[in-house]
Write an enzyme that holds these catalytic residues in place. Structure first.
Site, PDB file in Angstrom:
ATOM      1  N   GLY A  31       0.794  -1.225   0.000  1.00 29.51           N
ATOM      2  CA  GLY A  31       0.000   0.000   0.000  1.00 29.51           C
ATOM      3  C   GLY A  31       0.825   1.273   0.000  1.00 29.51           C
ATOM      4  O   GLY A  31       0.286   2.351  -0.176  1.00 29.51           O
ATOM      5  N   CYS A 239     -27.179  -9.612 -16.558  1.00 33.08           N
ATOM      6  CA  CYS A 239     -26.616  -9.311 -17.877  1.00 33.08           C
ATOM      7  C   CYS A 239     -27.629  -9.729 -18.936  1.00 33.08           C
ATOM      8  O   CYS A 239     -28.146 -10.852 -18.920  1.00 33.08           O
ATOM      9  CB  CYS A 239     -25.296 -10.051 -18.075  1.00 33.08           C
ATOM     10  SG  CYS A 239     -24.636  -9.911 -19.755  1.00 33.08           S
ATOM     11  N   CYS A 242     -25.683 -12.734 -21.079  1.00 33.18           N
ATOM     12  CA  CYS A 242     -25.346 -14.049 -20.531  1.00 33.18           C
ATOM     13  C   CYS A 242     -26.168 -14.387 -19.291  1.00 33.18           C
ATOM     14  O   CYS A 242     -26.066 -15.487 -18.755  1.00 33.18           O
ATOM     15  CB  CYS A 242     -23.857 -14.150 -20.229  1.00 33.18           C
ATOM     16  SG  CYS A 242     -23.384 -13.262 -18.737  1.00 33.18           S
ATOM     17  N   CYS A 264     -22.436  -7.463 -19.200  1.00 35.41           N
ATOM     18  CA  CYS A 264     -21.230  -7.614 -18.381  1.00 35.41           C
ATOM     19  C   CYS A 264     -20.161  -6.660 -18.885  1.00 35.41           C
ATOM     20  O   CYS A 264     -19.928  -6.553 -20.094  1.00 35.41           O
ATOM     21  CB  CYS A 264     -20.674  -9.034 -18.502  1.00 35.41           C
ATOM     22  SG  CYS A 264     -21.670 -10.275 -17.691  1.00 35.41           S
ATOM     23  N   CYS A 270     -18.255 -12.768 -19.928  1.00 39.00           N
ATOM     24  CA  CYS A 270     -19.560 -12.856 -20.569  1.00 39.00           C
ATOM     25  C   CYS A 270     -19.507 -13.876 -21.716  1.00 39.00           C
ATOM     26  O   CYS A 270     -20.374 -14.747 -21.849  1.00 39.00           O
ATOM     27  CB  CYS A 270     -19.965 -11.485 -21.099  1.00 39.00           C
ATOM     28  SG  CYS A 270     -21.705 -11.336 -21.513  1.00 39.00           S
TER      29      CYS A 270
END
Lengths: 288, 227, 256
Positions: A31, A239, A242, A264, A270
């Site tokens: 970080g 979606c 899909c 997606c 997808c």
């Protein structure tokens, strides 16, 4: 000029060394933003110069590279960076998340869970999560050094005071391994839980000359309030192609009459589902 | 309770060529508990100066000023502050307060500062303001806008709110009408009765005669006049 | 009981010039110390050294910490000092713009110190902020307004709320009433006095306004050319000044 005139993966070996040192330091201090001497790359700032340099420093001839932009493999940015490394490094390219060893991304984390041994490289525009709250770099550095992070919560407080809820939807700040507050780059906050991953995650900011990292299995906590807990939200839809209900969706306007569909944002995910026989509400029209 | 021994005082005016003005020498007096002593002497003789030295407002050049066992002439600021909070009260001729603070709070403040309970302090303040004939309608207003006489009475109420064992009064009855003057004299008698040692300046001879047990003429302490 | 602050031989030089020289004093719990002097007398330098904003060249600043008792602030680590700065200490700047975040709502400004020491409950932070706005006489419905939209007096009161919300024990104030209208000043003085009394605060107030110290300060320190020329009870120093400079200062004030 032939492709052979370039060193492997464009950057010279000394530069790659310098970048690898920054990456190693970043991995050692999860970080923490490590300064590095960002090079001029043959693309404009804002197009992923930081991510490209990190990818160049990580690539080996045996790697398989995937590049995505907003989840898609076929947008301009993704295509040109993929071609760039195919030409300068001659590495294999793929669109399949599971097959890639190095994935460079802008604004998304793939839906398919990453595994050990994979490297996810983020393109980062502004690495400093405190930047818009405290303009002085000297001061933000000191705040990181002293873990003086009250201000970060002030931003979330302001969100709730104005909008009734934490309205920060992307680049949602996280605390890494209980120490540094970090900007996960502009990924939607839906992706924040995926920051705890078996893969190595590296972040490169070219213009700002910073590299930072999340090593595998690092604790990553999204900042929040007890009475306004973090929520990994997405559009409340499935979606249309899909039928997936748990993937992050793009809203696509289809005509001038307000018509729209949700699909997606991760094109590989997808396509994989559709190949597996899943169908969404509008799939009948999708003859591909 | 109050004992002044061989106190002297001079002002050095640095901005006027360092002129030294001796204003007091060999001052000595005692005030016992339950006693009221008047300082007399013509204007400028040093009555107020002596009172201010006892209160710690002016520094004494030499000598000792004991109040309740503390030598004010040598005490630290903190000790003097504690003395003023608990032991030594001072009713000056002028009211000096923070603007906007209601009269009731101004009067109750010394009690609160001495650690008194709020309800009891306000009750005592109300009682005093009522006795001193300050109209109830004014209690919630700041005294800064009051007339001179009203301010003086608020000042007296404030000075008598806390039962100080020692009290300094600078012209407590000046600019008061007969009725209010009697109230003040009554307050002084009450304070004496509970054992307070009081030192005061009273230009009003009648008032002085009414409450004072003794008089001390400060002309005796004026340098160059008396031995 | 012991002093909350014990300052010994504090010296700060700017090259050859003396900022403040060999300043020593102590401050006891609940006590308010005024520091007066003209511009350039070193009073602001002294305050900055005390508050840890400037590193002095010599001296000690011993603060009676809650957890560990008396400690020299100057030898503390930066994180410790910062922690003090957002818990036990408060600093009220002359210009509220230096002490506020102008782009952040009044509530956020007050809440920042709470969040900095770990408050993570929005509802409670907001309730505390609302309470404090009330205590400094800012209407509760201004909580989401930015201080940019506030008057100078309101900004200063907001700065005070922001500083006192974590219940500090020691407050440094740099000309807290400077630049305000006289009527606004009076209101602020009243407020400060009430808070000092109510919270049992100790305070060091730097000002050039003798009326302010007469009303707020128990003790006074007069500075000139970086040196302390006189100290004592506030009313004694103002009414019977001993030092030449103090006499000049006191006699220069317009009587109202």
């Amino acid at each position: 000029m032939t492709d052979a005139a370039y060193n492997f993966a464009y950057l010279d070996e000394q530069t790659k060394r310098m970048i690898r040192r920054a990456i190693l330091k970043g991995v050692a201090i999860p970080g923490y933003q490590v300064p590095f001497a960002s090079r001029e790359m043959p693309m404009p700032y804002g197009w992923g110069t930081g991510g490209v340099q990190v990818t160049a420093a990580c690539l080996t001839p045996a790697d398989t590279l995937k590049v995505i932009d907003q989840g898609a493999d076929d947008t301009t940015n993704a295509v040109s960076i993929r071609r760039f490394f195919q030409r300068t490094a001659g590495v294999a390219a793929t669109e399949r998340t599971a097959e890639a060893s190095v994935i460079q991304t802008r604004h998304r984390i793939p839906e398919t869970p990453l595994t050990e041994g994979q490297i996810l490289v983020y393109q980062v525009p502004i690495p400093e999560p405190l930047r818009f709250l405290e303009p002085r770099e000297t001061e933000t550095r000191r705040m990181h050094a002293l873990e003086d992070y009250g201000l970060m919560h002030v931003k979330l407080y302001e969100d709730i005071a104005r909008n009734g809820a934490i309205s920060t939807a992307y680049a949602y700040p996280v605390k890494v391994e209980g120490r540094y507050v970090m900007d996960p780059s502009p990924v939607p906050k839906f992706d924040n839980p995926k920051l705890e991953s078996p893969a190595i995650q590296l972040f490169g900011a070219g213009r700002e000359q910073r590299i930072y990292a999340i090593p595998p299995y690092t604790r990553v906590v999204s900042l929040d309030f007890e009475d306004h807990p973090f929520e990994a939200s997405k559009a409340d839809h499935a979606c249309d192609l899909c039928g997936a209900e748990e993937s992050y969706l793009d809203e696509v306007i289809t005509d001038d009459a307000g018509g729209r569909i949700f699909v997606c944002s991760d094109t590989d995910f997808c396509a994989g589902r559709r190949a597996g026989g899943h169908r969404g509400a509008l799939a009948a029209e999708d003859v591909a | 309770m109050i004992r002044v021994s061989d106190v002297s005082k001079s002002f050095v005016l640095h901005n006027q060529g360092g002129a030294v003005i001796p204003v007091m020498a060999g001052a000595r007096l005692r005030v016992a508990a339950g006693e009221c002593v008047a300082l007399t002497g013509e204007s400028g003789a040093g009555k107020s100066t002596l009172m201010r030295m006892i209160y710690g407002n002016y520094l004494a050049a030499s000598g000792a000023i004991e109040v309740g066992g503390l030598d004010v002439a040598r005490a630290t600021p903190r000790e003097i502050l504690a003395l003023r909070r608990e032991v030594l009260g001072y009713v000056s001729q002028f009211l000096r307060v923070v603007p906007r603070v209601p009269t009731l709070e101004v009067v109750a403040e010394p009690l609160l500062a001495a650690g008194g309970a709020r309800a009891a302090a306000l009750e005592r303040a109300e009682e005093l303001l009522a006795r001193l004939n300050i109209p109830r309608a004014l209690w919630e207003l700041s005294p800064t806008t009051f007339s001179g006489g009203e301010q003086q009475r608020v000042n007296i109420a404030r000075g008598f709110a806390h039962a100080y064992p020692a009290l300094l009064l600078d012209e407590p009855t000046a600019s008061l009408d007969a009725a209010n003057r009697d109230v003040v004299l009554e307050l002084i008698r009450e304070a004496k009765a509970r054992g307070a040692a009081i030192l005061g300046i009273f230009h009003d001879a009648e008032a002085r005669a009414a409450v004072c047990d003794r008089e001390v003429d400060v002309i005796a302490f004026t340098p160059g006049v008396a031995a | 009981m012991r002093p909350i602050l014990d300052v010994q031989g504090l010296t700060k030089r700017y090259g050859a010039r003396l900022g403040c020289g060999d300043v020593s004093f102590d401050l006891w719990p609940g006590e308010v110390m005024g520091i007066v002097g003209e511009s350039g007398s070193g009073k602001s330098t002294l305050l900055s050294c005390l508050a840890g904003h400037l590193a002095p060249d010599a001296g000690r600043v011993i603060f009676d910490t809650r957890a560990e008792g008396p400690r020299d602030v100057l030898t503390m680590s930066e994180p410790e000092r910062r922690m003090l700065g957002r818990t036990d200490w408060a600093f009220v700047h002359q210009n509220p713009r230096d002490g506020l975040r102008l782009g952040i709502s009044a509530g956020g400004n007050v809440g920042e110190r709470l969040m900095a020491v770990g408050a993570r409950h929005y509802g409670r932070i907001r309730a505390e902020a609302t309470d404090w706005l009330g205590r400094v006489e800012i209407a509760a419905d201004r909580i989401d307004d930015r201080p940019r939209a506030f008057s100078g007096g309101m900004q200063q009161r907001l700065q005070i709320a922001r500083n006192l919300v974590t219940g500090p024990r020691l407050v440094f104030m740099d000309e807290p009433t400077g630049g305000l209208d006289v009527s606004v000043q009076a209101r602020l003085l009243d407020l400060l006095r009430g808070l000092v009394r109510e919270m049992g605060l100790s305070a060091v107030i730097v000002t050039h306004d003798l009326a302010v110290v007469r009303l707020l300060a128990d003790r006074l320190m007069v500075m000139q050319g970086g040196r302390v020329v006189e100290t004592g009870l506030t009313d004694q120093v103002l009414d019977d000044p001993q030092d030449a400079y103090t006499q000049l200062l006191v006699s220069s004030v317009l009587q109202v």
